[in-house]
Design a protein around this motif. Structure first.
Motif, PDB file in Angstrom:
ATOM      1  N   ALA A 260     -25.105 -64.851 -12.650  1.00 57.88           N
ATOM      2  CA  ALA A 260     -26.127 -64.128 -11.886  1.00 57.88           C
ATOM      3  C   ALA A 260     -25.556 -63.593 -10.578  1.00 57.88           C
ATOM      4  N   GLN A 261     -24.683 -64.379  -9.915  1.00 59.58           N
ATOM      5  CA  GLN A 261     -24.063 -63.895  -8.675  1.00 59.58           C
ATOM      6  C   GLN A 261     -23.160 -62.696  -8.954  1.00 59.58           C
ATOM      7  N   ASP A 262     -22.340 -62.785 -10.062  1.00 60.26           N
ATOM      8  CA  ASP A 262     -21.488 -61.642 -10.404  1.00 60.26           C
ATOM      9  C   ASP A 262     -22.322 -60.411 -10.695  1.00 60.26           C
ATOM     10  N   LEU A 263     -23.406 -60.625 -11.463  1.00 62.95           N
ATOM     11  CA  LEU A 263     -24.282 -59.490 -11.764  1.00 62.95           C
ATOM     12  C   LEU A 263     -24.892 -58.919 -10.493  1.00 62.95           C
ATOM     13  N   ARG A 264     -25.230 -59.794  -9.529  1.00 65.93           N
ATOM     14  CA  ARG A 264     -25.783 -59.319  -8.260  1.00 65.93           C
ATOM     15  C   ARG A 264     -24.752 -58.493  -7.500  1.00 65.93           C
ATOM     16  N   ARG A 265     -23.465 -58.974  -7.481  1.00 63.86           N
ATOM     17  CA  ARG A 265     -22.412 -58.213  -6.788  1.00 63.86           C
ATOM     18  C   ARG A 265     -22.151 -56.880  -7.488  1.00 63.86           C
ATOM     19  N   ALA A 266     -22.139 -56.927  -8.855  1.00 62.03           N
ATOM     20  CA  ALA A 266     -21.916 -55.674  -9.580  1.00 62.03           C
ATOM     21  C   ALA A 266     -23.055 -54.688  -9.327  1.00 62.03           C
ATOM     22  N   THR A 267     -24.271 -55.243  -9.281  1.00 60.60           N
ATOM     23  CA  THR A 267     -25.411 -54.379  -8.991  1.00 60.60           C
ATOM     24  C   THR A 267     -25.322 -53.785  -7.596  1.00 60.60           C
ATOM     25  N   ALA A 268     -24.788 -54.597  -6.649  1.00 60.63           N
ATOM     26  CA  ALA A 268     -24.626 -54.085  -5.292  1.00 60.63           C
ATOM     27  C   ALA A 268     -23.590 -52.966  -5.229  1.00 60.63           C
ATOM     28  N   ARG A 269     -22.511 -53.057  -6.092  1.00 58.83           N
ATOM     29  CA  ARG A 269     -21.486 -51.996  -6.094  1.00 58.83           C
ATOM     30  C   ARG A 269     -21.892 -50.795  -6.942  1.00 58.83           C
ATOM     31  N   LEU A 270     -22.923 -50.924  -7.722  1.00 59.09           N
ATOM     32  CA  LEU A 270     -23.303 -49.863  -8.634  1.00 59.09           C
ATOM     33  C   LEU A 270     -23.654 -48.548  -7.936  1.00 59.09           C
ATOM     34  N   PRO A 271     -24.387 -48.549  -6.801  1.00 61.48           N
ATOM     35  CA  PRO A 271     -24.675 -47.249  -6.144  1.00 61.48           C
ATOM     36  C   PRO A 271     -23.423 -46.490  -5.742  1.00 61.48           C
ATOM     37  N   GLY A 272     -22.330 -47.221  -5.221  1.00 60.89           N
ATOM     38  CA  GLY A 272     -21.094 -46.527  -4.865  1.00 60.89           C
ATOM     39  C   GLY A 272     -20.391 -45.946  -6.070  1.00 60.89           C
ATOM     40  N   THR A 273     -20.382 -46.732  -7.158  1.00 54.10           N
ATOM     41  CA  THR A 273     -19.741 -46.241  -8.385  1.00 54.10           C
ATOM     42  C   THR A 273     -20.454 -44.995  -8.908  1.00 54.10           C
ATOM     43  N   ILE A 274     -21.784 -45.037  -8.887  1.00 53.76           N
ATOM     44  CA  ILE A 274     -22.549 -43.876  -9.337  1.00 53.76           C
ATOM     45  C   ILE A 274     -22.257 -42.669  -8.458  1.00 53.76           C
ATOM     46  N   GLY A 275     -22.103 -42.906  -7.130  1.00 58.07           N
ATOM     47  CA  GLY A 275     -21.781 -41.791  -6.237  1.00 58.07           C
ATOM     48  C   GLY A 275     -20.420 -41.195  -6.539  1.00 58.07           C
ATOM     49  N   GLN A 276     -19.382 -42.082  -6.793  1.00 65.91           N
ATOM     50  CA  GLN A 276     -18.051 -41.578  -7.137  1.00 65.91           C
ATOM     51  C   GLN A 276     -18.078 -40.795  -8.449  1.00 65.91           C
ATOM     52  N   LEU A 277     -18.819 -41.351  -9.448  1.00 64.95           N
ATOM     53  CA  LEU A 277     -18.915 -40.652 -10.725  1.00 64.95           C
ATOM     54  C   LEU A 277     -19.583 -39.291 -10.560  1.00 64.95           C
ATOM     55  N   ASP A 278     -20.584 -39.221  -9.718  1.00 61.89           N
ATOM     56  CA  ASP A 278     -21.243 -37.950  -9.467  1.00 61.89           C
ATOM     57  C   ASP A 278     -20.295 -36.952  -8.831  1.00 61.89           C
ATOM     58  N   SER A 279     -19.442 -37.435  -7.881  1.00 63.75           N
ATOM     59  CA  SER A 279     -18.465 -36.539  -7.240  1.00 63.75           C
ATOM     60  C   SER A 279     -17.441 -36.042  -8.252  1.00 63.75           C
ATOM     61  N   SER A 280     -16.988 -36.953  -9.145  1.00 60.87           N
ATOM     62  CA  SER A 280     -16.014 -36.560 -10.169  1.00 60.87           C
ATOM     63  C   SER A 280     -16.600 -35.507 -11.094  1.00 60.87           C
ATOM     64  N   LEU A 281     -17.875 -35.705 -11.487  1.00 61.25           N
ATOM     65  CA  LEU A 281     -18.517 -34.726 -12.355  1.00 61.25           C
ATOM     66  C   LEU A 281     -18.635 -33.373 -11.673  1.00 61.25           C
ATOM     67  N   ARG A 282     -18.944 -33.377 -10.363  1.00 57.17           N
ATOM     68  CA  ARG A 282     -19.014 -32.098  -9.649  1.00 57.17           C
ATOM     69  C   ARG A 282     -17.640 -31.412  -9.635  1.00 57.17           C
ATOM     70  N   ALA A 283     -16.552 -32.194  -9.369  1.00 57.24           N
ATOM     71  CA  ALA A 283     -15.207 -31.601  -9.329  1.00 57.24           C
ATOM     72  C   ALA A 283     -14.803 -31.057 -10.692  1.00 57.24           C
ATOM     73  N   ALA A 284     -15.122 -31.832 -11.775  1.00 55.33           N
ATOM     74  CA  ALA A 284     -14.794 -31.351 -13.128  1.00 55.33           C
ATOM     75  C   ALA A 284     -15.565 -30.082 -13.441  1.00 55.33           C
ATOM     76  N   ARG A 285     -16.845 -30.013 -13.029  1.00 53.91           N
ATOM     77  CA  ARG A 285     -17.633 -28.828 -13.289  1.00 53.91           C
ATOM     78  C   ARG A 285     -17.052 -27.606 -12.561  1.00 53.91           C
ATOM     79  N   ASN A 286     -16.576 -27.831 -11.304  1.00 54.45           N
ATOM     80  CA  ASN A 286     -15.973 -26.723 -10.541  1.00 54.45           C
ATOM     81  C   ASN A 286     -14.670 -26.260 -11.190  1.00 54.45           C
ATOM     82  N   ALA A 287     -13.852 -27.258 -11.635  1.00 55.10           N
ATOM     83  CA  ALA A 287     -12.576 -26.890 -12.278  1.00 55.10           C
ATOM     84  C   ALA A 287     -12.826 -26.124 -13.567  1.00 55.10           C
ATOM     85  N   THR A 288     -13.800 -26.559 -14.343  1.00 53.43           N
ATOM     86  CA  THR A 288     -14.117 -25.866 -15.597  1.00 53.43           C
ATOM     87  C   THR A 288     -14.569 -24.440 -15.317  1.00 53.43           C
ATOM     88  N   THR A 289     -15.320 -24.271 -14.259  1.00 52.76           N
ATOM     89  CA  THR A 289     -15.789 -22.930 -13.893  1.00 52.76           C
ATOM     90  C   THR A 289     -14.601 -22.032 -13.530  1.00 52.76           C
TER      91      THR A 289
END
Length: 337
Positions: A260-289
């Protein structure tokens, strides 16, 4: 000599005091200039009410009774007129001091607002007096009189004692109207019906069925191994308690807590990971364009070259010798040979 003079002086003083007392006693019932005469008519007995009795407004003495008489004597009944109940009333006249009352409305306005007079008793001594108070005018309406009052008239209402007596008499009349013999007969019939129902009716059948059911339940309870079932339940509860206190359960709970503690820590890091993934998707979309923008001219040229090669291949297929002996291709428009 001096003793005689002193005795004579004392005798004169005592005589004057007695004279003043007699004068006050004889004139105590005379009206003053600020007194106003009223009268009321009481239906009940005025036992205890005397001339000189006080008249009070909500406990404050504002006047005194000056005359008590019967309506049949004060107001003569016209000849040929039936003896009405109004001539059975008691006429009570009393004087009210305006200096004690103060600023009040007219008698008609006060009566319309609910001013009423009633007989009251002072404590347990039985000394009666006239009480003035404002009551509900709708509950105590102004009656109609067969004569014209000589003084200002204030309607009277029954006293508290009279109201209690009337209520008691009404209850007694209602009790006297009850047919106790019929009531006792109805009760007797009810008990007989209950006894019949208990002996042979539906109630008896229900009681017998209930007794049979109780016997069956008692037999089932005696045949069942209740002590054994209780022992098994106690053993099961002990096993569950031992299992809960065991080391494996503790280790499992500890592992679950760590997970449960690990899941809590992973959940706490999840917003940053989602933000990085969103940035990567934006960069890939720009490169594809950008790649699409660069590939568009190349694809157009490649499509034109493919069309030319197809035309050349088709011409060679139709006339292979043209590639060696044929005339040169025509010059572009506007070119010089």
């Amino acid at each position: 000599m001096r003793r005689i003079q002193l005795s004579v002086g004392l005798l004169v003083v005592v005589g004057l005091a007695l004279l003043v007392g007699v004068v006050l006693f004889l004139t105590q019932n005379r009206l003053s200039r600020s007194d106003v005469m009223f009268e009321t008519y009481i239906r009940e007995s005025v036992q205890g009410l005397e001339v000189g009795s006080p008249v009070r407004y909500r406990g404050v003495s504002v006047g005194r009774v000056t005359e008590i008489g019967l309506a049949s004597a004060e107001y003569r009944r016209p000849e040929g007129e039936a003896f009405a109940a109004a001539f059975q009333l008691v006429v009570v006249r009393f004087a009210v001091s305006l200096t004690r009352v103060g600023d009040v409305p007219s008698t008609d306005d006060a009566v319309a607002a609910g001013l009423r007079a009633r007989l009251a008793s002072q404590g347990i001594t039985g000394v009666a007096y006239i009480e003035l108070d404002f009551l509900d005018a709708d509950r105590y309406p102004v009656p109609t009189l067969p004569w014209t009052p000589r003084f200002a008239w204030i309607p009277a209402v029954p006293s508290t004692v009279a109201q209690v007596t009337s209520a008691a008499e009404m209850v007694l009349r209602q009790i006297q109207g009850i047919d106790f013999a019929a009531v006792v007969a109805n009760i007797n019939d009810l008990f007989l019906d209950l006894r019949r129902q208990t002996d042979t009716g539906e109630v008896a059948v229900a009681l017998r069925e209930a007794a049979t059911l109780m016997q069956e339940l008692r037999a089932i309870a005696s045949q069942a191994d209740v002590p054994g079932a209780v022992s098994e339940l106690r053993a099961t509860a002990g096993a569950i308690k031992g299992l809960a206190d065991g080391a494996e359960v503790r280790e499992t709970l500890t592992a679950m807590g760590a997970a449960a503690q690990d899941l809590r820590r992973a959940t706490a890091r999840l917003p940053g990971t989602i933000g990085q993934l969103d940035s990567s998707l934006r960069a890939a979309r720009n490169a594809t364009t950008d790649v699409q923008a660069e590939l568009a001219p190349l694809l157009r040229d490649l499509r034109a070259a493919t069309a030319n090669l197809r035309e050349t291949t088709e011409a060679l297929r139709r006339s292979p010798s043209q590639a060696l002996w044929g005339a040169p291709p025509p010059a572009p428009p506007g070119a010089t040979r």
